[in-house]
Scaffold this motif. Structure first.
Motif, PDB file in Angstrom:
ATOM      1  N   ASP A 111       0.839  -1.199   0.000  1.00 33.07           N
ATOM      2  CA  ASP A 111       0.000   0.000   0.000  1.00 33.07           C
ATOM      3  C   ASP A 111       0.872   1.247   0.000  1.00 33.07           C
ATOM      4  N   GLU A 112       0.431   2.301  -0.697  1.00 30.36           N
ATOM      5  CA  GLU A 112       1.272   3.493  -0.821  1.00 30.36           C
ATOM      6  C   GLU A 112       1.283   4.348   0.444  1.00 30.36           C
ATOM      7  N   ASN A 113       0.310   4.171   1.327  1.00 28.58           N
ATOM      8  CA  ASN A 113       0.219   5.020   2.519  1.00 28.58           C
ATOM      9  C   ASN A 113       0.530   4.312   3.837  1.00 28.58           C
TER      10      ASN A 113
END
Length: 250
Positions: free
Chosen positions: A168-170
């Protein structure tokens, strides 16, 4: 990251912006009540209750509401007796779905859940029909902008975690055995690590890839409709979907 996990993270971020507070409070209060009923009203000795209280506080629930829910669970106040019910079924393209509920009326909830499956191109199945496709794990979400991957991995493994997922990017996703979730969470917090969310969840062991936009939209509408039902606490599924397709239909 499985499409289901990514979709949950999208919903998690979205919920922080536009949650229906009344509905969110309803779900959180039920969880607090049941947790207190099953494990006692002291969060120091009841990890499930401790996590439920933390979630309620993050949602800015008044402390009086939390205390009343605990007292209803311990029997100090009269209240509704909620029953834990798990439903299993299939969405479009045979995607496996598990729905965990807390309800005061099993017949009503069964009828509503069956209706939602049918309305959105799925069908409710028998108990056990898809649960073997999932395994229970503890999951801790840590914001990526708060710590490096190397440092978190080292501290998480030292605390007893099984793995660190970084897709996930966050958020980083720290995974644990269910019994180790609370100990790992507390160990990370003592290290000053920021934790966005911690819970026991079901991780799919096999996935179904969705490529068609129309099918994707039907599936995500079904998952949304189930999660928006007041009696539904958690929804799990085993779909896989590209970032582009999720963003297109989200």
């Amino acid at each position: 990251m499985a499409g289901h996990s990514k979709w949950h993270n999208i919903r998690h971020k979205k919920a922080k912006q536009d949650a229906k507070r009344g509905q969110l409070f309803t779900k959180l209060l039920r969880e607090i009540t049941v947790a207190a009923r099953q494990g006692g009203g002291d969060p120091e000795f009841n990890p499930r209750l401790r996590i439920a209280i933390e979630k309620a506080k993050k949602a800015n629930m008044p402390i009086e509401n939390i205390e009343r829910a605990i007292k209803r669970g311990t029997g100090e106040l009269e209240g509704v007796n909620y029953e834990e019910v798990v439903y299993e079924g299939y969405g479009p393209e045979g995607v496996a779905i598990i729905v965990e509920c807390l309800t005061d009326n099993r017949n009503r909830t069964t009828s509503e859940v069956r209706h939602l499956f049918t309305k959105h191109g799925g069908n409710l199945g028998a108990s056990g029909c898809v649960s073997f496709l999932f395994e229970e794990k503890g999951v801790i979400l840590v914001p990526k902008d708060s710590i490096s991957e190397e440092e978190l991995f080292e501290k998480a493994i030292e605390a007893g975690a099984e793995d660190l997922i970084t897709d996930d990017e966050n958020y980083y996703e720290v995974r644990t055995e269910p019994k180790d979730l609370y100990a790992v969470k507390e160990a990370l917090e003592k290290e000053g690590i920021s934790i966005e969310k911690a819970e026991i969840t079901r991780i799919p062991t096999t996935t179904v890839e969705i490529k068609d936009p129309e099918t994707a939209q039907k599936l995500l509408k079904l998952l949304d409709a189930l999660e928006d039902n007041d009696d539904v606490q958690k929804v799990y599924s085993n779909f896989e979907m590209s970032d582009e397709l999720i963003n297109q239909v989200a």
